[in-house]
Design an enzyme around this catalytic site. Structure first.
Site, short mmCIF file in Angstrom:
data_model
loop_
_atom_site.label_atom_id
_atom_site.label_comp_id
_atom_site.label_asym_id
_atom_site.label_seq_id
_atom_site.Cartn_x
_atom_site.Cartn_y
_atom_site.Cartn_z
CB CYS A 4 -0.95 0.02 1.19
SG CYS A 4 -2.09 -1.36 1.21
CE1 TYR B 222 -3.75 0.49 -0.10
CE2 TYR B 222 -6.01 1.18 0.17
CZ TYR B 222 -5.09 0.18 0.02
OH TYR B 222 -5.50 -1.12 -0.02
CD1 TRP C 68 -6.24 1.52 3.90
CD2 TRP C 68 -4.05 1.24 4.26
NE1 TRP C 68 -6.04 0.20 4.19
CE2 TRP C 68 -4.70 -0.01 4.41
CE3 TRP C 68 -2.67 1.30 4.44
CZ2 TRP C 68 -4.02 -1.18 4.74
CZ3 TRP C 68 -1.98 0.13 4.76
CH2 TRP C 68 -2.65 -1.09 4.90
CE1 TYR D 244 -8.05 -2.73 -2.95
CE2 TYR D 244 -8.28 -4.49 -1.34
CZ TYR D 244 -7.99 -3.18 -1.64
OH TYR D 244 -7.65 -2.30 -0.63
CG HIS D 245 -4.49 -5.92 -3.12
ND1 HIS D 245 -4.78 -6.55 -1.93
CD2 HIS D 245 -4.50 -4.59 -2.85
CE1 HIS D 245 -4.93 -5.64 -0.97
NE2 HIS D 245 -4.76 -4.43 -1.52
CG HIS E 113 -3.01 -0.82 -4.08
ND1 HIS E 113 -1.76 -1.26 -3.71
CD2 HIS E 113 -3.86 -1.28 -3.11
CE1 HIS E 113 -1.83 -1.95 -2.58
NE2 HIS E 113 -3.10 -1.99 -2.20
#
Length: 993
Positions: A581, A625, A643, A846-847, A933
């Protein structure tokens, strides 16, 4: 997740985090109910719904969105192996028992081979392997998966390296119909050591999308108090239906079986059903043995599935079909017959939620533009009605007409790779003409026909029939009806006929490679020289925590090798930084700056030249993030990132920008660069400043294109400034969307959703023209929409200026593969339109990431990163775009740069002479990049003016843009493109500071 000190505030960031909140609520309910009898279901409603919203979110991710690839039932399977230790036979790998395992003999030569016979052809999409937890020295390391239809000819579908942990591992591959599965394995430590496989599961075809339950109703043979049947379709797992617990209740049977019936309001194709037992912490009423039946009219019922569900609270999923016709069922009514109570606790049944799913989103071919003919057709029942998409219309031959066989011939107008056919019998009151015995043939010219690629006998019912066969390239398909299923006459009929397969035209759709397994779930990646890519996950190979475990798992993939160079896992702990992240930026000298994330106060520099990680200056503000971007003067700017660390606006915290100047040893705060100016309207405060779309421009300035609808200019000198650039036309907030600079000063934005999670994605796309420069308002132009709505997708600019879009999901739910978009799309700057390309084998949501490779292909991988093997994707695939292929799939001849750029440098404003092996139409430079991301602030492309050198064939003088806002310092790939847009292999060059 390994929970760290700040994880509690983030609980709602992910489905399992929501469970923390939900369990608190559940505990309150359990305490309230503790005094009640355990003899049967609770007839009264629970006292209150504390945490209801959180539980409803859990339902959305766990119940309504069940695992996308179900486990195949293993009853009747057999297993054999090349070696086994006494008492540890191969069948133990699939017996479903605890404490048993297949174990190879010590000293036996690797790889060891385990072959499963599943007893019938069925769609498969992956394997899940559960290793031993007590004996780490017996775990599988390298593996290869092969499939076969006949047990003789096997095809490799994936290979890789599993991490050395006790967690379950999944190897995913494209959905393939097979009967036999072969797994070749080697011990994780040594080829001479034995391997144990306690449990091996084969995954079936992925489920289709959940059907919307608006307007549905539910009835049952009985109910207890106000535990009404309608509660199974209310979307709330806190409520549940219960059959009666009162033996004296007139007209309400106490004895099993109990019947729960759904009326969906209209006929529709149903591919699967999920059942969620009561979620109040109590077991009575869980359904054990069951049957699922379907009906079009509510009176005539057909069996669609049978089995026995486990005695636990997890959601159960079953695919529907019939022995003669596996596949989606056309039905309006669906009912569950509860034959037993799973724990034999009494004659009652309960259900919290029941969901239905549509047909799997597989490779059904689009019939638009196809032609169809038949040997005969009755008046008003032309052959075209079999392809009109309306099950109420019917092709049929005349009654009393010519004798069987009858033929229905489809012209797809182009060659396709066809692997199946679907047949829907007529759906009106008459069964006449339903096909019984049949055969399927194919042809390239419509005259010379192949031997049958499939044949058999279909049942005399109205269910959809699906027949699969080995993929074959053809333009024409002929369905031959050899008999009428009920012996009612010499006629034939069809409501709809469809084909399964893919277009055999890689020149327009591109080609995906087989998956390459990694020992980690790759959530971040950066391009290295020599066809290598550095990937990393987090503190663990499949999970992360926050500000607790300060190390990272990394793995390097060597794409010059067919197996990825057997990528190994490596733990990086020297910098005390969990690099998950993070902000990522490729510096002017080619090193990679990695900031914040799960270790929000830390920063690291990775040097590709030495393959070393070293400590970098810490940021002034802890962040996660956040986005960062390399500036035109070689510095790095970052902003946002709530985040982790402080949350913007909470307790007076601010996350304004800061800058690290080239060569400096500390960051400098920029209080004039306002984080408030770029916030989205997300309901979660810590989500509003995530994943900002940043682009370096002239004079060290930065343009913020999104994902908020508001756009801004930032300056980075002095205290910094913020200047509004207006709104992105009529765009909404597009969190987890993409933005990419496809040409100098020109940005494409696409996809995303208004909120980070549990939010409908958009298909909107816009171009932003920045060429007027600061402080002018950019020109925003809406483009034609994507073909599919996407959040968590990735976009990559290609050497020709087109943009490849991969992965994502149409409804944003982190840590799920539901509503995943498998087909890639390609945006053309010339037409402004998106074209659908070949589908990827593995969901990338996601990811996940995508990255341009030096050879002009694209690497796509990752997705997941939590201890849930069904949504973790520790693998990558390589996509070959259409510009590298001939229509038949063969490699296209491509130009080559035959001289090295002097010194490997192309300074801003300089002219560089290069030669090629033939004529070249254009030149482009694409900056190498790092991605995480769905954010890649490094990638940018610009073209180079080229002047042919007189008297020197195929020699050109290239001029690099003098504007540093275009030619940002760093490493680039130099591409030569021919007149067809086919690029050369990229040559690594540097634009020095």
């Amino acid at each position: 997740m390994r929970v760290g000190g700040q994880a509690g505030r983030r609980a709602s960031a992910r489905p399992r985090g929501r469970v923390v909140v939900a369990l608190v609520a559940l505990l309150l309910v359990v305490v309230t109910l503790r005094a009640r009898s355990d003899a049967g279901p609770v007839a009264q409603p629970s006292a209150g719904h504390t945490g209801h919203d959180a539980m409803q979110m859990v339902a959305a991710s766990a119940a309504s969105y069940a695992a996308s690839a179900p486990d195949l039932p293993r009853r009747g399977w057999t297993a054999r192996a090349d070696t086994a230790t006494r008492g540890h036979r191969p069948a133990a790998a699939v017996d479903g028992r605890r404490g048993t395992s297949w174990l190879t003999r010590p000293g036996a030569r690797a790889p060891h081979v385990l072959t499963l016979d599943t007893r019938r052809l069925q769609p498969m999409s992956g394997l899940r392997y559960t290793p031993e937890t007590r004996r780490a020295d017996r775990r599988i390391g390298r593996y290869t998966v092969q499939l076969s239809r006949d047990g003789r000819r096997f095809t490799t579908v994936t290979r890789g390296l599993w991490a050395d942990t006790g967690d379950a591992r999944t190897a995913s591959f494209a959905v393939t119909e097979a009967r036999f599965v072969r797994l070749s394995v080697t011990n994780v430590d040594s080829p001479r050591r034995p391997v144990a496989v306690p449990d091996l599961v084969v995954l079936g075809a992925r489920l289709g999308p959940p059907l919307t339950r608006t307007g549905w109703s539910a009835t049952a043979d009985s109910q207890a108090g106000d535990r009404a049947p309608a509660l199974v379709v209310d979307g709330d797992p806190d409520t549940y239906w219960s059959s009666t617990t009162d033996a004296g209740h007139a007209g309400h049977p106490l004895a099993l079986p109990h019947v729960l019936t759904l009326d969906t309001g209209a006929p529709r194709l149903v591919g699967a059903l999920s059942y969620t037992p009561r979620q109040d912490g109590r077991a009575p009423g869980r359904i054990g043995a069951y049957a699922v039946e379907t009906s079009l009219d509510g009176s005539a019922w057909r069996r669609a599935a049978t089995g026995t569900w486990a005695d636990d609270a997890t959601t159960k999923t079953v695919t529907l079909g019939a022995p003669s016709s596996p596949g989606p069922v056309l039905a309006r009514y669906v009912r569950v017959l509860a034959r037993t109570e799973a724990g034999s606790r009494g004659p009652w049944s309960t259900a919290a939620e029941v969901n239905l799913y549509g047909p799997p989103t597989g490779p059904s071919l689009d019939p638009a533009g196809w032609g169809v003919t038949a040997d005969a057709a009755a008046s008003g029942h032309d052959a075209a009605l079999a392809l009109d998409g309306d099950p109420r219309t019917t092709w049929q031959t005349p009654a009393g007409g010519q004798r069987l066989p009858h033929t229905l011939t489809i012209d797809t107008r182009a060659r396709h790779r066809i692997s199946g056919l679907t047949y829907l019998p007529r759906q009106d009151v008459s069964p006449d003409g339903t096909m019984g015995r049949y055969r399927v043939q194919v042809s390239d010219d419509g005259r010379s026909w192949s031997p049958p690629v499939a044949s058999g006998t279909w049942a005399d019912d109205r269910l959809v029939k699906t027949v699969r066969f080995a993929p074959v390239a053809a333009r024409y398909v002929r369905l031959v009806a050899l008999s009428e299923a009920g012996g009612r006459g010499s006629w034939s009929s069809a409501a709809e006929v469809g084909l399964v397969g893919t277009v055999v035209d890689p020149g327009t759709q591109g080609v995906w490679s087989p998956t390459i397994g990694l020992p980690i779930v790759p959530t971040s990646a950066t391009l290295l020289r020599h066809d290598k890519v550095l990937t990393f996950s987090a503190a663990f190979d499949d999970d992360y925590d926050i500000d607790t475990t300060h190390l990272t798992q990394v793995s390097i993939v060597d794409l010059a090798q067919a197996d990825g160079g057997r990528p190994a896992r490596r733990t990086v702990s020297d910098t005390g930084h969990q690099m998950f992240c993070t902000g990522l930026s490729v510096l002017a000298d080619g090193r990679v700056l990695i900031t914040g994330g799960s270790s929000p106060s830390n920063a690291t520099i990775y040097d590709p030249a030495t393959d070393e990680f070293t400590v970098a200056p810490q940021m002034e503000v802890p962040r996660g993030y956040q986005s960062s971007v390399t500036l035109s003067d070689g510095g790095v700017f970052t902003i946002g990132g709530s985040w982790s660390g402080p949350v913007e606006g909470v307790d007076g915290a601010v996350k304004n920008g800061e800058v690290l100047r080239a060569g400096a040893d500390e960051w400098r705060s920029l209080p004039g660069t306002s984080n408030q100016a770029l916030l989205t309207d997300d309901g979660e405060a810590y989500r509003r400043d995530n994943h900002t779309w940043l682009f370096a421009t002239t004079g060290g300035r930065v343009f913020q294109a999104g994902p908020s609808r508001a756009m801004n200019w930032f300056t980075t000198t002095g205290a910094g400034t913020t200047t509004s650039a207006g709104q992105r036309a009529d765009a909404p907030d597009q969190m987890n969307g993409n933005a990419v600079m496809y040409d100098a000063g020109k940005v494409l934005t696409l996809g995303g959703s208004p909120a980070y999670g549990y939010s409908e994605a958009t298909a909107r796309a816009y171009t932003i023209d920045l060429t007027a420069g600061f402080p002018a308002a950019p020109v925003v132009t809406r483009q034609p929409d994507l073909a599919q709505r996407r959040a968590f997708a990735n976009s990559v600019v290609l050497p020709d200026g087109s943009v490849l879009v991969t992965g994502g999901q149409s409804y944003a739910v982190p840590f799920t593969d539901t509503t995943a978009q498998l087909s890639a799309e390609l945006w053309s700057p010339r037409t402004g339109r998106f074209e659908t390309l070949a589908p990827e084998a593995v969901p990338r949501t996601y990811h996940s990431f995508s990255l341009l490779l030096a050879d002009g292909r694209v690497l796509s991988g990752g997705g997941g990163l939590e201890p849930n093997a069904t949504i973790n994707h520790p693998d990558v695939q390589v996509f070959t775009p259409p510009y590298l292929l001939e229509p038949d799939g063969s490699p296209r001849e491509r130009p080559a740069i035959t001289s090295a750029v002097p010194g490997g440098e192309m300074a801003a404003g300089s002219t560089v002479r290069v030669t090629t092996d033939g004529p070249v139409a254009s030149w482009a430079m694409v900056r190498t990049s790092a991605v995480t991301h769905s954010i890649n602030t490094d990638q940018r492309r610009f073209t180079l003016p080229a002047t042919p050198v007189a008297g020197q064939p195929d020699t050109y003088d290239l001029t690099v843009p003098a504007d540093r806002g275009t030619s940002v310092p760093g490493t680039y790939l130099l591409f030569a493109l021919d007149a067809a847009g086919t690029p050369s292999r990229g040559q690594w060059v540097a634009v020095p500071l």
